[in-house]
Design a protein around this motif. Structure first.
Motif, mmCIF file in Angstrom:
data_model
loop_
_atom_site.group_PDB
_atom_site.id
_atom_site.type_symbol
_atom_site.label_atom_id
_atom_site.label_comp_id
_atom_site.label_asym_id
_atom_site.label_seq_id
_atom_site.Cartn_x
_atom_site.Cartn_y
_atom_site.Cartn_z
ATOM 1 N N LEU C 156 0.833 -1.204 0.000
ATOM 2 C CA LEU C 156 0.000 0.000 0.000
ATOM 3 C C LEU C 156 0.865 1.250 0.000
ATOM 4 N N PHE C 157 1.899 1.208 0.825
ATOM 5 C CA PHE C 157 2.804 2.348 0.959
ATOM 6 C C PHE C 157 3.454 2.679 -0.385
ATOM 7 N N ILE C 158 4.035 1.632 -1.003
ATOM 8 C CA ILE C 158 4.708 1.821 -2.287
ATOM 9 C C ILE C 158 3.710 2.354 -3.316
ATOM 10 N N TRP C 167 -0.041 -1.523 -14.348
ATOM 11 C CA TRP C 167 -0.390 -2.810 -13.721
ATOM 12 C C TRP C 167 0.832 -3.701 -13.581
ATOM 13 N N VAL C 168 1.832 -3.490 -14.451
ATOM 14 C CA VAL C 168 3.046 -4.312 -14.355
ATOM 15 C C VAL C 168 3.755 -4.039 -13.043
ATOM 16 N N THR C 169 3.820 -2.757 -12.649
ATOM 17 C CA THR C 169 4.476 -2.436 -11.378
ATOM 18 C C THR C 169 3.730 -3.105 -10.233
ATOM 19 N N VAL C 170 2.415 -2.990 -10.254
ATOM 20 C CA VAL C 170 1.631 -3.585 -9.168
ATOM 21 C C VAL C 170 1.882 -5.091 -9.119
ATOM 22 N N MET C 171 1.919 -5.715 -10.311
ATOM 23 C CA MET C 171 2.134 -7.158 -10.355
ATOM 24 C C MET C 171 3.505 -7.519 -9.791
ATOM 25 N N LEU C 172 4.498 -6.725 -10.192
ATOM 26 C CA LEU C 172 5.850 -6.991 -9.689
ATOM 27 C C LEU C 172 5.881 -6.880 -8.176
ATOM 28 N N ILE C 173 5.249 -5.827 -7.668
ATOM 29 C CA ILE C 173 5.272 -5.629 -6.215
ATOM 30 C C ILE C 173 4.629 -6.820 -5.517
ATOM 31 N N ILE C 174 3.446 -7.195 -5.997
ATOM 32 C CA ILE C 174 2.759 -8.312 -5.327
ATOM 33 C C ILE C 174 3.550 -9.599 -5.501
ATOM 34 N N GLY C 175 3.999 -9.837 -6.740
ATOM 35 C CA GLY C 175 4.737 -11.078 -7.005
ATOM 36 C C GLY C 175 5.989 -11.174 -6.157
ATOM 37 N N LEU C 176 6.690 -10.056 -6.025
ATOM 38 C CA LEU C 176 7.964 -10.100 -5.317
ATOM 39 C C LEU C 176 7.793 -10.152 -3.801
ATOM 40 N N PHE C 177 6.560 -10.001 -3.322
ATOM 41 C CA PHE C 177 6.389 -10.061 -1.872
ATOM 42 C C PHE C 177 5.594 -11.265 -1.409
ATOM 43 N N SER C 178 5.232 -12.147 -2.335
ATOM 44 C CA SER C 178 4.418 -13.267 -1.862
ATOM 45 C C SER C 178 5.132 -14.613 -1.981
ATOM 46 N N ILE C 238 -6.449 -11.872 -5.374
ATOM 47 C CA ILE C 238 -7.169 -11.230 -4.269
ATOM 48 C C ILE C 238 -6.443 -9.980 -3.807
ATOM 49 N N THR C 239 -5.078 -10.026 -3.784
ATOM 50 C CA THR C 239 -4.354 -8.840 -3.346
ATOM 51 C C THR C 239 -4.602 -7.690 -4.307
ATOM 52 N N GLU C 240 -4.594 -8.008 -5.583
ATOM 53 C CA GLU C 240 -4.831 -6.960 -6.577
ATOM 54 C C GLU C 240 -6.225 -6.375 -6.391
ATOM 55 N N ALA C 241 -7.202 -7.261 -6.178
ATOM 56 C CA ALA C 241 -8.565 -6.774 -5.985
ATOM 57 C C ALA C 241 -8.625 -5.840 -4.784
ATOM 58 N N GLY C 242 -7.950 -6.243 -3.710
ATOM 59 C CA GLY C 242 -7.950 -5.421 -2.504
ATOM 60 C C GLY C 242 -7.327 -4.067 -2.755
ATOM 61 N N ILE C 243 -6.186 -4.068 -3.436
ATOM 62 C CA ILE C 243 -5.488 -2.808 -3.691
ATOM 63 C C ILE C 243 -6.316 -1.913 -4.605
ATOM 64 N N SER C 244 -6.912 -2.543 -5.636
ATOM 65 C CA SER C 244 -7.729 -1.746 -6.555
ATOM 66 C C SER C 244 -8.944 -1.170 -5.845
ATOM 67 N N MET C 245 -9.499 -1.940 -4.936
ATOM 68 C CA MET C 245 -10.659 -1.461 -4.191
ATOM 69 C C MET C 245 -10.330 -0.181 -3.455
ATOM 70 N N LEU C 246 -9.067 -0.070 -3.016
ATOM 71 C CA LEU C 246 -8.651 1.131 -2.306
ATOM 72 C C LEU C 246 -8.256 2.229 -3.279
ATOM 73 N N GLY C 247 -8.352 1.913 -4.552
ATOM 74 C CA GLY C 247 -8.005 2.905 -5.553
ATOM 75 C C GLY C 247 -6.519 3.037 -5.779
ATOM 76 N N LEU C 248 -5.765 2.007 -5.363
ATOM 77 C CA LEU C 248 -4.317 2.085 -5.516
ATOM 78 C C LEU C 248 -3.804 1.147 -6.604
ATOM 79 N N GLY C 249 -4.700 0.686 -7.452
ATOM 80 C CA GLY C 249 -4.278 -0.220 -8.516
ATOM 81 C C GLY C 249 -3.705 0.549 -9.681
ATOM 82 N N ASP C 250 -3.827 -0.026 -10.855
ATOM 83 C CA ASP C 250 -3.328 0.581 -12.070
ATOM 84 C C ASP C 250 -3.935 1.975 -12.227
#
Ligand SMILES: Nc1ncnc2c1ncn2[C@@H]1O[C@H](COP(=O)(O)OP(=O)(O)OP(=O)(O)O)[C@@H](O)[C@H]1O
Ligand SMILES: Nc1ncnc2c1ncn2[C@@H]1O[C@H](COP(=O)(O)OP(=O)(O)OP(=O)(O)O)[C@@H](O)[C@H]1O
Ligand code: SF4
Ligand SMILES: [Mg+2]
Ligand SMILES: [Mg+2]
Lengths: 263, 370, 312
Positions: C156-158, C167-178, C238-250
């Motif tokens: 969320l912070f990043i 969306w690639v950045t978001v994917m990288l962030i999620i992928g690299l932390f799970s 699910i993480t992407e959905a959560g982040i997008s719900m907060l308006g922090l997605g792509d």
């Protein structure tokens, strides 16, 4: 001509276990011996006496803490890995865990042959494998193409021996090769080791805790206790006239069909 | 006149599961006289442990009693199976009830059982004493209490409890156990230690001690010495002999595949092959003049230490593998591996013969047909 | 000597494959045989994605945000009808089309995350303990750090720090932390495998570390790898959905995912009783995806349990 195949000098292995309260255990301590061409040397000792530690160090699967191992008069560190394993091969106690259950038993043989005889074509490889299986007394059609759990312990152990033979080694390290297989199949492996010695002049380091087997198979024996050599010499000398108290005590507690403790 | 303590008649037991049916014990009969030490030998998977389980009267869940009878001192352990198939469900329930009811008594007073690799199955986070109390709870129904409540004024006459029963004080029970362990040459303080603090031999002796607490008529020990060093093995064998000297147990069924060890202590020997008893003979005869071809092969394939001479020059292995017990052969199970086989062997399982008149021996092999 | 040279020329004629390719092809064959069911499932997933891809490529369906009734300010919200299955929203966009695109992109996103985290987990989990020495210490150190790292707050912070997020950045962030838990699981498996005799046997055939890792270790941890893949797939979605719900997605708004569809409609419709289907339907699709993955995972557990696998 008697030639020394392998010589071990002051071989020592110190294991350190525990992070906070470190404990030192000597797997082997100042062990020296040699094996001559065409000789079967038995290493006997109770559990934890360091037999496997020595085997693994000679097989270069474990680094010694101190000491020197010489193959044909040259330190083993001067050999390339591939070159070394053409001279020294080993089989282990548990035949089942020596196979990757993912593959058929052919896998170990193919692996070996593609490194020892990589230049040979496939038909020739198959012929060599069939021949080698013949030496260990197995028929290719009843072993190849099967999974490890479809074969008996004795058969598996003999396939591993066949694998070793593909390298045409000078020295075979057999670390308790019979202790996990059935009593009535043990003689197969023992006789086979003898046959290899007689026919191809392979030297064998036979590791066991079974004094009976050591007596049956070996020319010389070394008795070990807690990482150190207690006594060594020709088989009959050590087993019939032991000098050390430990050996005497050990031999007196071996059950035998030739004597009864209680009548 | 020798007294028969254990009588086994045509005992059959099978494993049932998703893998099918394994005929692990297939028609075994023999008698055990008081004071005998009987060896049960045979290669791995021949049904030694399964036989031992069946002899305790309450085999483990997967193993099902099929037919036959085990009689200990004239007490039958199993109900005969009903002829009528429709009563089978009822029978199974009764069987279970019978086993549950007599089980405690059988397990502690009549049969002491040391299961295979029991020393390795000790719970590593429990002290020996809590293991012991658990065993007692299982066998006598309740754990011995720390204190006797005032309402139930059960009086214990003797300081030293001869027979452990419900209502004994925990401290008294433990004292008696300590005393018993002492007889086996174990330290008193063993019961306050964790399994990993004990050596393999000590653990095994503790387990033997616990199963002989009630002075059983018969002790069944399943491979008590395998996987131990020879010096420890000798110590254990001494323990068994000591138990006999003290009169704690008189009759022992000793299961092992190690013939030299068996030769040290046993006077009779049963050889099993593929779930069947193939030879019953004196231990000495088994070694020196075996009757069955399998026994012969077995004895000739072991490299036994010879303390007074050089080793045997030639050992011969038995080639091949034992038959699959999921569909056992109709004829002699040893047929495929036997060097002396005949045509009849394949078609019919041989009956028992007693070739040497007057001896208490029997062998299942067509060679001895007159 | 003569025979040797003829043999060499013979093998050259045959055009024998080089050993590593040999190993890989053999591995592939065995995998196909052993994990047949799993392959059918994964193939099914890919076919599903393909169908979505074809559907969204049909003329008139390529733009999820296409405004249907341009210029019409009022009455642009239509309830579900035969033409627009899930009706339209206040910007007069086809909700069904949005969800179709959203499902496709979410699946892509999940696959991407799963690939990244499985790859990292494999490298850290297998090669660390296998090569040993400094590598082992380093990899286990990194895993432990990543394990206790507060992932979601960090993501969320990043995300909130970055002004534009593709969306690639978001994917990288999620992928690299799970990956840490997966690396842990694989690592412990490898540590026990490493002590098995067959590794020693391969070493005595003078096989290099890499070859042993490929031909001996990977097949044995493959079950874990497939499991890890499917779990990180679900986590990614699910993480992407959560982040997008907060308006922090792509941030470009062109990458429509299920989470985005949810976020897009939440403020407007969450309390509107007549249009509950607009926010309920992406939720249902998400739940369905999860249900399917739950089934797949439990089927894996069945096959990986040696007891249920007995007669394979
Ligand atoms: N990796 C290790 N770390 C610490 N100590 C070890 C390790 N491997 C072996 N040891 C110790 O080294 C000693 C010798 O072990 P080794 O395995 O060589 O004995 P062994 O004679 O082969 O016994 P066995 O008959 O049980 O196979 C033992 O005391 C053992 O506890
Ligand atoms: N739980 C089980 N389920 C199915 N089959 C079993 C089970 N336990 C044992 N068996 C089978 O029953 C047969 C007899 O097994 P048993 O354990 O009695 O042999 P054993 O003589 O004690 O062997 P060992 O010397 O290895 O202890 C074997 O073929 C074995 O495969
Ligand atoms: S019955 Fe026949 S096959 Fe069986 S052991 Fe006797 S001779 Fe051999
Ligand atoms: Mg060892
Ligand atoms: Mg058993």
């Amino acid at each position: 001509m008697v030639e020394e195949i392998i010589g071990v000098e002051n071989l020592t292995k110190r294991y350190i276990s525990g992070i906070i309260r470190q404990k030192e255990v000597y797997g082997a301590r100042d062990v020296s011996f040699n094996i001559k061409r065409g000789e079967i040397l038995s290493l006997v000792g109770e559990s934890g006496s360091g037999k496997s530690t020595i085997a693994n160090m000679i097989l270069r699967l474990l680094k010694p803490t101190k000491g020197e191992i010489n193959l044909l008069g040259k330190s083993i560190r001067e050999y390339k890995i591939k070159n070394y394993y053409e001279n020294v091969q080993g089989i282990f106690q548990d035949p089942y865990s020596s196979y990757n259950f993912f593959y058929k038993v052919d896998h170990v043989l193919n692996q070996a042959i593609s490194h020892s005889l990589s230049w040979v074509d496939i038909a020739e490889k198959e012929r060599i494998i069939a021949n080698t299986l013949g030496i260990v007394g197995l028929r290719p059609d009843e072993t190849l193409g099967r999974f490890p759990h479809q074969l008996s312990g004795g058969q598996l152990q003999r396939i591993l021996l066949a694998r070793c033979l593909l390298f045409k080694p000078r020295l075979l390290i057999a670390d308790e090769p019979t202790s996990m297989i059935d009593a009535c199949a043990r003689a197969e492996v023992l006789n086979l080791l003898r046959k290899l010695r007689d026919k191809s002049g392979i030297s064998v380091l036979f590791i066991t805790h079974d004094i009976g087997q050591a007596q049956y198979i070996s020319d010389r024996v070394i008795v070990m206790k807690q990482g150190e050599i207690v006594e060594g010499g020709p088989t009959n000398e050590v087993f019939l006239n032991p000098k050390e108290d430990y050996t005497k005590a050990l031999l007196s507690s071996v059950p035998s069909i030739y004597r009864r403790w209680y009548t | 006149m020798t007294e028969v303590v254990l009588k086994v008649e045509d005992l059959k037991g099978v494993y049932r599961g998703s893998f099918g049916t394994v005929y692990a014990v297939d028609g075994v009969s023999f008698n055990v006289n008081k004071g005998d030490i009987i060896a049960i030998a045979g290669e791995s998977g021949c049904g030694k442990s399964s036989l031992a389980e069946l002899l305790t009267g309450s085999p483990m869940p997967m193993l099902h009693y099929e037919s036959g009878q085990v009689t200990v001192n004239e007490t039958p352990l199993y109900l005969p199976k009903p002829e009528d198939k429709s009563k089978l469900g009822n029978w199974e329930k009764e069987q279970e009830e019978l086993t549950n009811e007599t089980r405690k008594e059988i397990l502690c007073k009549i049969i002491g059982y040391v299961p295979q690799s029991s020393q390795d199955s000790l719970n590593p986070v429990k002290k020996i004493r809590s293991f012991l109390l658990d065993v007692m709870k299982q066998r006598i129904g309740t754990k011995p209490r720390k204190r006797i409540s005032k309402r139930k004024d059960e009086v214990i006459e003797d300081g030293l409890v001869e027979d452990i029963k419900p209502g004994n004080l925990r401290s008294e029970v433990l004292n008696r156990v300590k005393d018993h362990f002492g007889k086996l040459g174990l330290d008193e303080d063993v019961i306050n230690r964790y399994p990993h603090e004990l050596s393999g031999g000590m653990k095994q002796r503790a387990v033997i001690g616990i199963s002989t607490l009630w002075n059983p008529l018969i002790l069944i020990a399943d491979e008590p010495t395998s996987a131990l060093d020879v010096t420890t093995q000798k110590l254990l064998i001494e323990t068994f002999m000591h138990l006999r000297e003290l009169g704690i147990v008189e009759t022992i069924l000793y299961i092992s595949h190690d013939i030299p060890t068996l030769a040290q202590i046993c006077n009779k020997c049963i050889i099993m092959y593929a779930g069947k008893l193939v030879e019953y003979n004196d231990m000495q005869n088994i070694i020196n003049s075996p009757l069955h071809p399998y026994t012969e092969g077995l004895v000739h394939s072991i490299a036994s230490f010879n303390p007074d001479g050089s080793a045997e020059t030639d050992l011969t292995a038995i080639p091949g593998r034992p038959p699959n017990l999921r569909n056992p052969p109709i004829g002699c199970g040893f047929y495929d591996r036997c060097t002396k086989r005949m045509d009849i062997c394949k078609e019919e399982f041989p009956p028992f013969y007693t070739p040497n008149e007057g001896e208490e021996s029997k062998v299942a092999c067509w060679l001895y047909k007159k | 000597m003569a025979t040797e040279t003829t043999l060499i020329s013979k093998s050259l004629e045959k055009g024998e494959k080089s050993p590593i390719i040999n190993i890989l092809s053999k591995l592939w064959g065995t995998i196909k045989r052993r994990y047949k069911k799993q392959f059918i499932l994964i193939m099914g997933l890919l076919v599903f994605v393909l169908i979505l891809e074809i559907l969204t490529a049909l003329p008139g369906m390529t733009d999820p945000k296409y405004i249907l009734f341009d210029g019409v300010k009022y009455h642009s919200e239509y309830p579900p009808s035969w033409k627009y299955w899930l009706g339209t929203n206040s910007t007069s966009q086809d909700v069904a089309l949005l969800i179709l695109h959203g499902t496709k992109n979410s699946l892509y996103f999940g696959i991407g995350c799963a690939l990244i985290s499985t790859a990292v987990a494999l490298v850290v989990g297998i090669f660390g303990p296998f090569i040993g020495g400094v590598w082992d210490t380093a990899s286990s150190f990194i895993t432990n750090i990543a394990m206790v790292f507060p992932q979601i707050p960090f993501i969320l912070f990043i995300s909130s720090l970055m002004a534009t997020r593709s969306w690639v950045t978001v994917m990288l962030i999620i992928g690299l932390f799970s990956w840490p838990w997966a690396a842990r699981a694989i690592r412990s498996q490898v540590l026990t495998l490493r002590e098995r005799n067959f590794i020693k046997v391969s070493k005595m055939s003078a096989l290099g570390n890499m070859k042993i890792a490929f031909s001996e270790i990977i097949p044995n941890v493959l079950s874990y790898v497939i499991l890890v893949f499917s779990i990180s797939f679900g986590i990614g979605i699910i993480t992407e959905a959560g982040i997008s719900m907060l308006g922090l997605g792509d941030s470009s708004g062109n990458f429509v995912t299920l989470g985005y569809v949810l976020w897009y409609h939440q403020t407007e419709y969450i309390l509107n009783q007549n249009f509950y289907h607009i926010w309920l339907s992406p939720g249902i699709v998400l739940t369905l995806i999860f249900l399917i993955f739950y089934v797949i995972q439990s089927s894996f557990i069945m096959t990986f349990n040696p007891r249920t696998r007995e007669n394979m």
